[in-house]
Every structure is written in structure tokens, then in C-alpha cells.
Enzyme design. Structure first.
Site, mmCIF file in Angstrom:
data_model
loop_
_atom_site.group_PDB
_atom_site.id
_atom_site.type_symbol
_atom_site.label_atom_id
_atom_site.label_comp_id
_atom_site.label_asym_id
_atom_site.label_seq_id
_atom_site.Cartn_x
_atom_site.Cartn_y
_atom_site.Cartn_z
ATOM 1 N N LYS A 27 55.989 182.208 8.549
ATOM 2 C CA LYS A 27 55.894 181.941 10.000
ATOM 3 C C LYS A 27 56.918 181.213 10.115
ATOM 4 C CE LYS A 27 52.182 184.452 9.970
ATOM 5 N NZ LYS A 27 52.091 185.657 9.889
ATOM 6 N N ASP A 54 45.259 173.961 6.839
ATOM 7 C CA ASP A 54 46.057 175.271 6.990
ATOM 8 C C ASP A 54 47.258 174.634 7.871
ATOM 9 O OD1 ASP A 54 47.941 177.460 7.947
ATOM 10 O OD2 ASP A 54 46.363 178.966 7.626
ATOM 11 N N ARG A 96 56.588 185.264 -13.758
ATOM 12 C CA ARG A 96 55.282 184.912 -13.115
ATOM 13 C C ARG A 96 54.898 183.648 -13.229
ATOM 14 N NH1 ARG A 96 51.199 186.872 -15.886
ATOM 15 N NH2 ARG A 96 52.073 188.158 -17.126
ATOM 16 N N TYR A 115 42.424 181.824 10.949
ATOM 17 C CA TYR A 115 43.075 183.322 11.003
ATOM 18 C C TYR A 115 42.029 184.337 10.435
ATOM 19 C CZ TYR A 115 46.229 186.501 9.151
ATOM 20 O OH TYR A 115 46.870 187.888 8.640
HETATM 21 C C1 LIG Z 1 47.535 180.319 10.581
HETATM 22 C C2 LIG Z 1 47.663 181.456 9.374
HETATM 23 N N1 LIG Z 1 47.445 181.171 8.231
HETATM 24 C C3 LIG Z 1 47.523 182.089 7.148
HETATM 25 C C4 LIG Z 1 48.260 183.322 7.677
HETATM 26 C C5 LIG Z 1 48.415 184.396 6.434
HETATM 27 O O1 LIG Z 1 49.855 184.443 6.188
HETATM 28 P P1 LIG Z 1 50.287 185.731 5.532
HETATM 29 O O2 LIG Z 1 50.529 186.783 6.521
HETATM 30 O O3 LIG Z 1 51.730 185.094 5.134
HETATM 31 O O4 LIG Z 1 49.603 186.195 4.339
HETATM 32 C C6 LIG Z 1 48.378 183.699 8.918
HETATM 33 C C7 LIG Z 1 48.784 184.883 9.323
HETATM 34 O O5 LIG Z 1 49.237 185.275 10.638
HETATM 35 C C8 LIG Z 1 48.136 182.501 10.087
HETATM 36 O O6 LIG Z 1 48.453 182.715 11.181
#
Ligand SMILES: Cc1ncc(COP(=O)(O)O)c(C=O)c1O
Length: 406
Positions: free
Chosen positions: A208, A183, A58, A111
Site C-alpha cells: 500500500k 497493523d 531465502r 482486514y
Molecule cells: C490493513 C491491511 N493489512 C494487510 C493487508 C494484506 O496485505 P497484502 O495484500 O500485501 O498481503 C491489507 C490488504 O489490503 C490491508 O488492507
């Protein structure tokens, strides 16, 4: 490892040497949860952090550790931690800086999961927030309160592709001694390096482009050692958000081709955005690579490429958009992005459904907006698919002209 290597070389060699015991070039997967110590003193030293090493799954794993070192080096951060999803990374990064009574400033279009965490879960811990238009630096600076303890941005944003000036926002953050969290999911370190531009923390959905194959959920937080250590011990450790060895191995494999994949995503997206922009059935196209994009010039200075995501509105709003999506034959209707397959989705009813319509419209997420994640297929085939789904036979000369550029 050489720090002067170009990113294409780093993607393959950084933090990676053949396995000492077997000589295996690809990273061995170590699924062990527990690790044996030669004596009680060593166990105590490792657990307290005085000595490096793994002790319980963990809190870290040797395969994941290689990946964490690689991601930290690629982003130019002191350290990174791999977590179970992008949302685990985003929530952990925010919780590392915010506690009861604190406030966070967030760019207006983020997001949907980030919006949901900030508006529904974070307030239960006494954390407040304001969504602001971070393209307006005066508004951003004026929105900082005494209790503001973090600024959080996404650039380019999901789904409107708004590009924010990282350097200028980092300057405001520094002047107020507030950490800036970025992000970087849409760009990856291949196209944008927020820490070099002054950001303190980078978060990723590695689900992604970093993994790039649509078969792993993962996230990363990159930043100063002390913050990463705090997340490892006090957030990920206590909440149990660790990334496992198998998935780390898949991301290590995926990262080796990040450069070639991202270049292809970018070049195809540029052609497709140009095609959409000239199409009579398209109302508006959002893509930083188009000169019509309001932050096109900023994008060209801040980003090495314009990315693989395009958003657009089909004339006729929601109904016309839904009919268009339903007619697609190659592109698949799906949530994710950054995969080899071209994926299309309707933010208002899918990724950004958690945002009430009134707020969505305020942030530019109209009911007719469609987001396209351009895949690695032949761009001519993607354009033909979009063209047939738009329901018109765009004149053959136009299509030939676009395809001639491919
Ligand atoms: C820009 C962005 N940040 C964060 C996330 C969240 O990622 P996860 O689905 O891996 O939790 C996404 C998901 O589509 C995203 O497009």
C-alpha cells in the site's frame, strides 16, 4: 545516520549511503542468491549468526537489508524483516508468538485476509482466537485468558476506520505480559508510531502506502531483534516468504516520496469526506478526520494525519452502492489502496468476502458499505467524479464552495 533527523529527512537518507564501489546514489540492486566466503570458518560464522552477512537469498539480501534497516528506523523498532506480502508479515508475526494451544485476542474489524488466516488456517495449528471490540478496554481486559499469548489490532481499521487507543491497549498487554501487534498499514510511520506508544510489534502491507505505486506486493514485521531473527530463520526461512531485491529497490524508491504522498492523500481525503458527509444521497461517512467520527479526538492525539481512506454508505443500500460504483469515471473499482490512483471497492463482496455475512454485520461491515482510497489526483476532479456518480447535480454553489477550499 542521525537519529534526530525529522522523518522527511530519514525517508531519504536513513540506512542509505552512496555505493562504495561506484558512488551510485540510488541503491544498487543485488539479485544474487548465493554469496562466496573467503574460508569455511567465515561461512560457519555467518550462517550461525555470529558474524553479519548474507549467505543464501531465502534468509536475506543486501538490497532488502538496506530497506529493512530503513523501515525499522522509521518505525522505531530494533529490527525489521521484509516479506513477500502483507499477509506473509501478519501470519509470520502471529506465528512468532503463537503455537499449539495458544489463544489470540483480535480487534473485531480487521482486514479480510487476517480474518481468514485466523479462522481457517491458524486453528489447524491448534491456535484459537476471539474477536473483541477493542474500543471497550474493560471487555478487552476481561477477554484475556491464561492461554492468551498475543493481542492483535489494526488502527484505523479496514474498512470501518475504527480508531483504537494504542497506548491504553499496550498498557493492558504489558500488565498481562502479552505482546501487542499493530497493523500500521493505513497510517505508515509518517502518521503513527505504534512502538513509541508501547506496542511490541508493527506489521505492514508495504503493497500500500510504503511502496505507494501499486506495482509491488510486500510486507514488513518490525520489532525486537530476537523476534525478527526468529521469523527470519524459522518462519520466513522455512516457509520461503522472502522479499526479493527488485521489489526492495522499488520500495526504497517509493519511500523517498512517502511524506509528500501521504500529506496529499490526507488533505484530499479530508475535503472529500466533508463533501460526502454533506451529500443528501449519503447515509453515513466513516473518516477519523470528521468531528462526527466516534474516536475523532483520540485520532487527533495518536495520529499526525487522518489518512487517505474513507468508507461510506450510499442511501439505498447494496443496489444503490453498486449503481454508484458503476457510474464512476475517474475512480477505479479495485482491491488495493494507497496508490496514486483513486480506488473504490465494495468490502462485502471484495476485500472482506471471506467473512460470513452474519459476522460482517456484527463488525459493522454492511452490504452497502463502500471504501474509497483517495488518490493523488486533483481533489476537485475526484469530488466531481463522486458527485456525478451519486446521480444528482449537487447545487453548483455547494460544489464551488468545496472547490474553493482546494
Ligand atoms: C490493513 C491491511 N493489512 C494487510 C493487508 C494484506 O496485505 P497484502 O495484500 O500485501 O498481503 C491489507 C490488504 O489490503 C490491508 O488492507
Amino acid at each position: 545516520m542521525k537519529s534526530d533527523w525529522s522523518i522527511d529527512t530519514k525517508l531519504i537518507h536513513t540506512a542509505h549511503v552512496p555505493d562504495e564501489r561506484t558512488g551510485a546514489i540510488s541503491q544498487p540492486v543485488v539479485p544474487a542468491v548465493a554469496y562466496a566466503f573467503p574460508d569455511a570458518e567465515t561461512a560457519a560464522a555467518v550462517v550461525s549468526g555470529c558474524k553479519p552477512g548474507d549467505y543464501y537469498g531465502r534468509y536475506g539480501n543486501p538490497t532488502t537489508r538496506i530497506l529493512e534497516q530503513k523501515v525499522a528506523e522509521l518505525e522505531g523498532g530494533e529490527d525489521s524483516i521484509g516479506l513477500a506480502s502483507g499477509m506473509a508479515a501478519i501470519s509470520s508475526a502471529l506465528l512468532a508468538f503463537l503455537q499449539h494451544g495458544d489463544h489470540v485476542l483480535v480487534t473485531k474489524d480487521v482486514y479480510g485476509g487476517t480474518y481468514s488466516f485466523l479462522t481457517s488456517l491458524a486453528p489447524r495449528f491448534g491456535i484459537s482466537f476471539d474477536f473483541v471490540d477493542c474500543t471497550d478496554l474493560t471487555v478487552l481486559a476481561k477477554s484475556i485468558k491464561a492461554e492468551t499469548k498475543a493481542i492483535y489490532i489494526e488502527t484505523p481499521s479496514n474498512p470501518c476506520l475504527t480508531v483504537l487507543d494504542i497506548q491504553a491497549i499496550a498498557h493492558i498487554a504489558k500488565a498481562n505480559s502479552i505482546p501487542l501487534i499493530v497493523d500500521n498499514t493505513f497510517m505508515t510511520p509518517y502518521l503513527q508510531k505504534p512502538i513509541d506508544l508501547g506496542a511490541d510489534v508493527v506489521v505492514h502491507s508495504a503493497t500500500k502506502y510504503l511502496n505507494g505505486h501499486g506495482d509491488v506486493l510486500a510486507g514488513f514485521v518490525v520489532g525486537k531483534k530476537k523476534h525478527i531473527e526468529f521469523i527470519r530463520k524459522k518462519i520466513a526461512g522455512d516457509l520461503g516468504q522472502n522479499l526479493n531485491a527488485w521489489e526492495s529497490f522499488l520500495i526504497l524508491r517509493g519511500l523517498k516520496t512517502l511524506g509528500v504522498r501521504v500529506q496529499k492523500h490526507c488533505s484530499s481525503a479530508q475535503l472529500i469526506a466533508a463533501f460526502l458527509q454533506q451529500h443528501p444521497f449519503i447515509e453515513h461517512v466513516y473518516y477519523p478526520g470528521l468531528e462526527s467520527h466516534p474516536q475523532h479526538h483520540l485520532a487527533r492525539t495518536q495520529m499526525k494525519g487522518m489518512g487517505g481512506i474513507i468508507s461510506f454508505e450510499v442511501k439505498g443500500g447494496l443496489q444503490a452502492g453498486a449503481a454508484f460504483i458503476n457510474r464512476l469515471k475517474l475512480a477505479m473499482i479495485s482491491f488495493s489502496l494507497g496508490d496514486p490512483e483513486t480506488l473504490v471497492q465494495h468490502p462485502a463482496s471484495m476485500t472482506h468476502f471471506s467473512i460470513p455475512q452474519e459476522d460482517r454485520l456484527k463488525y459493522g461491515i454492511t452490504d452497502g458499505l463502500i471504501r474509497l482510497s483517495v488518490g493523488l489526483e486533483d481533489p476537485g476532479d475526484i469530488i466531481s467524479d463522486l458527485n456525478q456518480a451519486l446521480g444528482t447535480t449537487r447545487d453548483a454553489k455547494f460544489l464551488r464552495r468545496i472547490k474553493a477550499k482546494l
